[in-house]
Design an enzyme around this catalytic site. Structure first.
Site, PDB file in Angstrom:
ATOM      1  N   ASP A 160       0.032 110.091 -72.297  1.00 18.49           N
ATOM      2  CA  ASP A 160       0.275 111.252 -71.445  1.00 18.49           C
ATOM      3  C   ASP A 160      -0.860 112.271 -71.600  1.00 18.49           C
ATOM      4  O   ASP A 160      -1.742 112.091 -72.444  1.00 18.49           O
ATOM      5  CB  ASP A 160       1.640 111.856 -71.817  1.00 18.49           C
ATOM      6  CG  ASP A 160       2.321 112.525 -70.628  1.00 18.49           C
ATOM      7  OD1 ASP A 160       1.626 112.906 -69.664  1.00 18.49           O
ATOM      8  OD2 ASP A 160       3.559 112.678 -70.659  1.00 18.49           O
ATOM      9  N   PRO A 195      -5.961 110.508 -64.248  1.00 17.35           N
ATOM     10  CA  PRO A 195      -6.180 111.142 -62.934  1.00 17.35           C
ATOM     11  C   PRO A 195      -5.139 112.207 -62.582  1.00 17.35           C
ATOM     12  O   PRO A 195      -5.471 113.203 -61.936  1.00 17.35           O
ATOM     13  CB  PRO A 195      -6.082 109.982 -61.942  1.00 17.35           C
ATOM     14  CG  PRO A 195      -6.190 108.739 -62.750  1.00 17.35           C
ATOM     15  CD  PRO A 195      -5.720 109.058 -64.114  1.00 17.35           C
ATOM     16  N   ASP A 221       5.758 113.111 -62.008  1.00 16.41           N
ATOM     17  CA  ASP A 221       6.872 112.246 -62.416  1.00 16.41           C
ATOM     18  C   ASP A 221       7.839 112.003 -61.256  1.00 16.41           C
ATOM     19  O   ASP A 221       8.205 112.930 -60.535  1.00 16.41           O
ATOM     20  CB  ASP A 221       7.692 112.917 -63.525  1.00 16.41           C
ATOM     21  CG  ASP A 221       6.968 112.889 -64.863  1.00 16.41           C
ATOM     22  OD1 ASP A 221       5.830 112.383 -64.934  1.00 16.41           O
ATOM     23  OD2 ASP A 221       7.563 113.378 -65.848  1.00 16.41           O
TER      24      ASP A 221
END
Ligand code: NAG
Ligand code: NAG
Length: 408
Positions: A160, A195, A221
């Protein structure tokens, strides 16, 4: 194979041999598995929520389900832990450690359990100082953490991008972790969010991202709703010129988890997600409760002919060809000159509407020059049979639903 897509002529897709995906032998087709985040999030209170908290028990039960209920056989192999598995501190040697009350056996033991069942184990960390939920991040410890994961027997890392500091630290961190994973000598699939975080600050060089990562998130998300699904699909289509060119064996765009089998999507919307995730050559990482999933959603997720479109060895990501009267037409070239075609009805009022599909709209590289064989895969299987090469069909598509076809 890397493909360049352009808008001048319908179906104009130029595929060039080569192109440099991450060269670690992994993710030659989009990875498939299960990831805890969307359904289970960061529930850490096992006292109040024993069956839904992030604990070794949850992953052991999912592992059992994946084997006994046909998921592994259908191709879902990676069982993946997301955020909130960590203890709040590193140990005295700075090594990561799992929360001792929720993972009393430790990650190595869980990996052994998962491997004994023929599955692979994925784990989560963050390129920055702390994970998104505030647990210790990997910044400053890339080599040590990569080695820890290899020692435990980890097979996939979701990395992450919260709390990264500067763009330079973010990009450098993603590169360094890729190199560190490689140096461990263990096959660890590297799933990036580079990205997604970097695009707020710079133009993404997808050639470079694909050199370091096996998959990469571009967008926020996903949530368990039709609104969220539409955002992801529209975002992907809006950038498809770049994204389609970046995808191929070894490296995939990741539009995030399959939320099929939860609460927020209607049946037709579940069909739309399964069809488009297959067309987009997306990683198929389900986030749902395999202990309690309705049979229709399960059959959809395990549909071998639909999965075959996602896993097609040509490895070309599909793209939106046409948007007309609230219909969307997508196609994905398949190995051997076959083609997957989907039509989504984006009009959210009324009943089913007819979409006139003709051969002339589609990819000119189709191998069937004289006779084409058409099979509808979703929402129900139906063999249209043989058509001459100028076929024309009226497809009936439900609101927010999708018809998925294959042309051979
Ligand atoms: C490490 O990288 C080299 C060169 O790209 C590659 O051949 C090798 O398979 C990689 N090893 C692992 C374990 O990822
Ligand atoms: C993008 O990255 C590739 C590979 O690292 C590099 O060769 C190329 O010059 C970069 N392109 C730009 C515009 O920076």
């Amino acid at each position: 194979m890397r493909c360049v897509w352009w808008t001048l002529a319908a179906g104009a897709l130029l595929c060039l041999p080569g192109g440099a995906g991450l060269d670690n032998g992994l993710a030659r087709t989009p990875p498939m598995g299960w990831l805890h985040w969307e359904r289970f999030m960061c529930e850490t209170d096992c006292g109040k929520n024993p069956s839904g908290c992030i604990s070794e028990q949850l992953f052991m039960q999912m592992a059992d389900m994946m084997v006994s209920n046909g998921w592994l056989k259908a191709g879902y192999r990676y069982l993946c832990i997301d955020d909130c598995w960590l203890a709040t501190q590193r140990d005295e040697n700075n090594r990561l450690q799992a929360d001792p009350t929720r993972f009393p056996g430790g990650i190595k033991k869980l990996a052994d359990y998962v491997h004994a069942r023929g599955l692979l184990l994925g784990i989560y960390q963050d390129v920055g100082k702390a994970t998104c939920a505030g647990y210790p991040g990997s910044q400053g410890f890339y080599e040590l953490d990569a080695q820890t994961f290899a020692d435990w027997g980890i097979d996939l890392l979701k990395f992450d991008g919260c709390n990264y500091g500067t763009l330079e630290l973010l990009e450098d961190g993603y590169r360094r972790m890729s190199i560190a994973l490689n140096r461990t000598g263990r096959n660890i699939l590297y799933s990036c969010e580079w990205p997604l975080y970097a695009r707020r600050l710079t133009k993404i060089n997808y050639t470079e991202v694909a050199e370091y990562c096996n998959s990469w998130r571009n967008f926020d998300d996903i949530e368990d709703s039709w609104t969220s699904l539409k955002y992801v699909i529209d975002f992907t289509a809006s950038l498809q010129g770049e994204l389609v060119a970046a995808a191929g064996p070894g490296g995939w765009n990741d539009p995030d988890m399959l939320v099929i089998g939860n609460f927020g999507l209607s049946w037709d919307q579940e069909v739309t997600q399964m069809a488009l995730w297959s067309i987009m050559a997306a990683p198929l990482l389900m986030s749902n409760d395999l202990r309690d999933i309705n049979p229709r959603s399960k059959a959809l997720l395990q549909d071998q002919e639909v999965i075959a479109i996602n896993q097609d060895p040509l490895g070309v990501q599909g793209y939106r060809l046409l948007k007309i009267q609230s219909f969307e037409l997508w196609e994905k070239p398949l190995a051997g000159g076959s083609l997957a075609v989907s039509v989504t009805n984006r009009q959210e009022i009324g009943g089913a509407r007819l979409f006139p599909l003709s051969r002339a709209m589609l990819w000119q590289g189709l191998a069937c020059k004289k006779t084409c064989y058409l099979t509808q895969l979703l929402p129900t299987r139906y063999e249209y049979g043989s058509f001459n090469a100028t076929f024309f069909l009226q497809l009936s598509v439900n609101p927010s639903g999708t018809v998925l076809l294959r042309v051979d």
